[in-house]
Design a protein around this motif. Structure first.
Motif, PDB file in Angstrom:
ATOM      1  N   LEU A  24       0.729  -1.249   0.131  1.00 30.37           N
ATOM      2  CA  LEU A  24      -0.131  -0.108  -0.106  1.00 30.37           C
ATOM      3  C   LEU A  24       1.039   1.391  -0.133  1.00 30.37           C
ATOM      4  CD1 LEU A  24      -3.194  -0.009   0.270  1.00 30.37           C
ATOM      5  CD2 LEU A  24      -2.771   0.432   2.675  1.00 30.37           C
ATOM      6  N   ASP A  25       0.494   2.367  -0.863  1.00 31.11           N
ATOM      7  CA  ASP A  25       1.070   3.572  -0.749  1.00 31.11           C
ATOM      8  C   ASP A  25       0.820   4.391   0.287  1.00 31.11           C
ATOM      9  OD1 ASP A  25       2.135   6.163  -1.134  1.00 31.11           O
ATOM     10  OD2 ASP A  25       1.792   6.149  -3.415  1.00 31.11           O
ATOM     11  N   LEU A  26       1.220   4.416   1.320  1.00 28.53           N
ATOM     12  CA  LEU A  26       0.826   5.028   2.585  1.00 28.53           C
ATOM     13  C   LEU A  26       0.583   6.333   2.447  1.00 28.53           C
ATOM     14  CD1 LEU A  26       2.540   2.546   5.486  1.00 28.53           C
ATOM     15  CD2 LEU A  26       0.115   2.697   4.626  1.00 28.53           C
ATOM     16  N   PHE A  27       1.521   6.940   1.858  1.00 30.00           N
ATOM     17  CA  PHE A  27       1.514   8.394   1.803  1.00 30.00           C
ATOM     18  C   PHE A  27       0.154   9.067   0.927  1.00 30.00           C
ATOM     19  CE2 PHE A  27       6.172   7.965   2.604  1.00 30.00           C
ATOM     20  CZ  PHE A  27       6.420   8.764   3.381  1.00 30.00           C
ATOM     21  N   ALA A  28       0.109   8.254   0.032  1.00 30.12           N
ATOM     22  CA  ALA A  28      -1.162   8.638  -1.050  1.00 30.12           C
ATOM     23  C   ALA A  28      -2.552   8.074  -0.162  1.00 30.12           C
ATOM     24  CB  ALA A  28      -1.011   7.568  -2.378  1.00 30.12           C
ATOM     25  N   GLU A  29      -2.771   7.148   0.564  1.00 31.81           N
ATOM     26  CA  GLU A  29      -3.724   6.665   1.158  1.00 31.81           C
ATOM     27  C   GLU A  29      -4.079   7.800   2.208  1.00 31.81           C
ATOM     28  OE1 GLU A  29      -5.932   4.129   0.801  1.00 31.81           O
ATOM     29  OE2 GLU A  29      -4.669   3.708  -1.075  1.00 31.81           O
ATOM     30  N   ILE A  30      -2.877   8.000   3.060  1.00 30.46           N
ATOM     31  CA  ILE A  30      -3.228   9.146   4.120  1.00 30.46           C
ATOM     32  C   ILE A  30      -3.724  10.558   3.592  1.00 30.46           C
ATOM     33  CG2 ILE A  30      -2.078  10.616   5.876  1.00 30.46           C
ATOM     34  CD1 ILE A  30      -0.226   8.009   6.416  1.00 30.46           C
ATOM     35  N   GLU A  31      -3.108  10.791   2.367  1.00 31.23           N
ATOM     36  CA  GLU A  31      -3.683  12.156   1.929  1.00 31.23           C
ATOM     37  C   GLU A  31      -5.054  11.974   1.435  1.00 31.23           C
ATOM     38  OE1 GLU A  31      -2.369  15.025   2.061  1.00 31.23           O
ATOM     39  OE2 GLU A  31      -0.294  14.509   2.394  1.00 31.23           O
ATOM     40  N   VAL A  97     -11.213  13.006  18.086  1.00 34.96           N
ATOM     41  CA  VAL A  97      -9.579  13.430  18.469  1.00 34.96           C
ATOM     42  C   VAL A  97      -9.243  11.932  18.315  1.00 34.96           C
ATOM     43  CG1 VAL A  97      -7.866  14.110  19.921  1.00 34.96           C
ATOM     44  CG2 VAL A  97      -9.863  15.584  19.577  1.00 34.96           C
ATOM     45  N   LEU A  98      -8.134  11.638  17.635  1.00 42.26           N
ATOM     46  CA  LEU A  98      -7.741  10.262  17.375  1.00 42.26           C
ATOM     47  C   LEU A  98      -6.086  10.124  17.695  1.00 42.26           C
ATOM     48  CD1 LEU A  98      -9.400   9.077  13.963  1.00 42.26           C
ATOM     49  CD2 LEU A  98     -10.238   8.648  16.434  1.00 42.26           C
ATOM     50  N   LEU A  99      -5.617   9.216  18.151  1.00 45.36           N
ATOM     51  CA  LEU A  99      -4.283   9.023  18.708  1.00 45.36           C
ATOM     52  C   LEU A  99      -3.736   7.685  18.098  1.00 45.36           C
ATOM     53  CD1 LEU A  99      -1.620  10.066  20.542  1.00 45.36           C
ATOM     54  CD2 LEU A  99      -2.605   8.861  22.292  1.00 45.36           C
ATOM     55  N   PRO A 100      -2.754   7.682  17.249  1.00 47.42           N
ATOM     56  CA  PRO A 100      -2.472   6.365  16.489  1.00 47.42           C
ATOM     57  C   PRO A 100      -2.157   5.006  17.565  1.00 47.42           C
ATOM     58  CG  PRO A 100      -1.389   8.273  15.312  1.00 47.42           C
ATOM     59  CD  PRO A 100      -1.966   9.070  16.770  1.00 47.42           C
ATOM     60  N   LYS A 295       0.473   2.918  11.510  1.00 42.78           N
ATOM     61  CA  LYS A 295      -0.648   3.066  12.616  1.00 42.78           C
ATOM     62  C   LYS A 295      -1.351   4.296  12.372  1.00 42.78           C
ATOM     63  CE  LYS A 295       2.135   1.162  16.432  1.00 42.78           C
ATOM     64  NZ  LYS A 295       2.719   1.488  17.392  1.00 42.78           N
ATOM     65  N   LEU A 296      -0.794   5.343  11.699  1.00 45.82           N
ATOM     66  CA  LEU A 296      -1.339   6.405  11.259  1.00 45.82           C
ATOM     67  C   LEU A 296      -2.508   6.250  10.495  1.00 45.82           C
ATOM     68  CD1 LEU A 296      -0.930   9.215  11.910  1.00 45.82           C
ATOM     69  CD2 LEU A 296       0.535   9.581  10.200  1.00 45.82           C
ATOM     70  N   TYR A 297      -2.238   5.319   9.324  1.00 48.36           N
ATOM     71  CA  TYR A 297      -3.360   4.734   8.278  1.00 48.36           C
ATOM     72  C   TYR A 297      -4.625   4.280   8.930  1.00 48.36           C
ATOM     73  CZ  TYR A 297      -5.390   2.119   4.869  1.00 48.36           C
ATOM     74  OH  TYR A 297      -6.241   1.242   4.106  1.00 48.36           O
ATOM     75  N   THR A 298      -3.950   3.272   9.712  1.00 50.56           N
ATOM     76  CA  THR A 298      -5.103   2.390  10.184  1.00 50.56           C
ATOM     77  C   THR A 298      -6.224   3.267  11.260  1.00 50.56           C
ATOM     78  OG1 THR A 298      -3.757   1.616  11.951  1.00 50.56           O
ATOM     79  CG2 THR A 298      -4.308   0.103  10.228  1.00 50.56           C
ATOM     80  N   CYS A 299      -5.411   4.097  11.955  1.00 49.41           N
ATOM     81  CA  CYS A 299      -6.162   5.210  12.868  1.00 49.41           C
ATOM     82  C   CYS A 299      -7.169   5.934  12.071  1.00 49.41           C
ATOM     83  CB  CYS A 299      -5.031   6.042  13.563  1.00 49.41           C
ATOM     84  SG  CYS A 299      -5.575   7.559  14.325  1.00 49.41           S
TER      85      CYS A 299
END
Ligand code: 13P
Ligand code: SF4
Length: 335
Positions: A24-31, A97-100, A295-299
């Motif tokens: 997975l391209d995590l940068f693209a998914e997060i954006e 508010v989310l914390l990874p 973790k950022l992505y799943t969060c």
């Protein structure tokens, strides 16, 4: 919120077993998730470089609190530690508010348990309590003023000279502020495990090997380390100093994450992390570094783990934070 119950719930929901495909391209998914869900991603300077690069805002504790206070996003994802996300929730009760990673705590915040702090405070009934933002909501609720390393001096100076003060929980920052302001404060005996690890002996030797280097340090460091520093400041103040000072070499006594931004802003300068007193990478904060891109992505995808806070506690903790914001605005530290 009871963190242990929250962790148990995450386990029961299977959240802790989610695996992220390595393709997975995590940068693209997060954006993508940021846009789809109207998420603002706030990151502290101590986060790993990839997280800093994908964040909407990177800052120190004061800058992050200010961003959290003024965001119009629906969801705040906090790439930092628990007390920072909790502060964002105190300021934004209606936002998610989310914390990874819920294990991202803080040794300094842990050094002031509510019960012991209450008993300590009771011994000094005529004192006002100035507390560093690195503490739990319960400790904030017992405080009159919150401060960060960027505004602590101004907060203390705003209190009438004859008014006695308790300063908590960081004894090193407290001792530094006593020297700076000439105020005699009662200090709580807490500390940050990362900033207490620097070796005076190794730093002294490093300074001899790099005679032109500026030695800069965060005020959470021990007094003996601060005594030999050319400049002392919060993470954002250290960053600004390296940008504006004409030296080309800097020995930096704070968490190593800040070196990424320093190097990005001043690519032709050299930044040397101050050495810890043993061979480990102990000047990496083990809590800050629990956050990862995965973790950022799943969060963001599952909107977990969520920070919650009981309303009575939130209101009590909000008061000293608002006082901090007002003084910071009045003294021109924030707009
Ligand atoms: P600042 O962000 O105020 O520089 O504090 C550093 C720190 O230790 C945060 O956990
Ligand atoms: Fe806490 Fe120190 Fe880590 Fe900051 S660097 S989060 S004060 S343990």
């Amino acid at each position: 919120m009871d963190i242990n119950i929250a962790k148990k719930e995450l386990k029961e929901k299977g959240f802790l077993d989610i695996e992220v495909s390595p393709t997975l391209d995590l940068f693209a998914e997060i954006e993508k998730l940021k846009k789809e869900k109207n998420i603002v991603l706030l990151a502290h300077y101590y986060q790993e470089p990839d997280i800093q690069d994908v964040a909407d805002y990177i800052g120190d504790s004061l800058g992050l609190a200010q961003q959290a206070a003024k965001t119009d996003a629906d969801i705040i994802v906090f790439a930092g530690v628990h007390f920072m996300a909790e502060t964002a929730k105190i300021l934004n009760p209606t936002k998610k508010v989310l914390l990874p990673d819920l294990n991202a705590g803080c040794s300094l915040a842990d050094s002031a348990p509510e019960k012991l702090f209450k008993a300590f405070k009771a011994k000094y009934p005529n004192h006002v309590v100035v507390t560093y933002i690195n503490c739990s909501a319960e400790i904030k609720a017992l405080s009159d003023y919150i401060c960060t390393s960027s505004n602590a001096e101004k907060i203390i100076e705003s209190i009438p000279k004859e008014q006695p003060i308790i300063f908590a929980p960081d004894r090193n920052l407290g001792a530094f502020l006593m020297k700076k302001t000439g105020r005699d404060m009662v200090l709580w005996n807490g500390s940050c495990q990362v900033h207490e690890i620097f070796s005076l002996e190794k730093i002294t030797k490093l300074k001899i090997r790099h005679p032109k280097a500026q030695f800069i340090a965060h005020p959470e460091c021990e007094e003996a380390v601060l005594e030999i520093a050319d400049f002392i400041g919060s993470t954002s103040q250290l960053l600004k100093y390296t940008e504006q000072n004409e030296a080309t070499e800097f020995i930096v006594a704070t968490e190593t994450g800040i070196l990424h931004k320093m190097q990005q802003i001043s690519p032709d300068k050299t930044f040397i992390p101050a050495p810890p007193n043993n061979a480990c990478a102990c000047n990496d904060c083990p809590y800050m570094k629990l956050n990862t891109l995965e973790k950022l992505y799943t969060c963001m995808e599952y909107e977990l783990p969520e920070i919650t806070i009981e309303e009575d506690l939130r209101l009590a903790a909000l008061k000293p934070i608002e006082r901090m914001m007002e003084i910071s605005k009045a003294t021109g530290l924030i707009k």
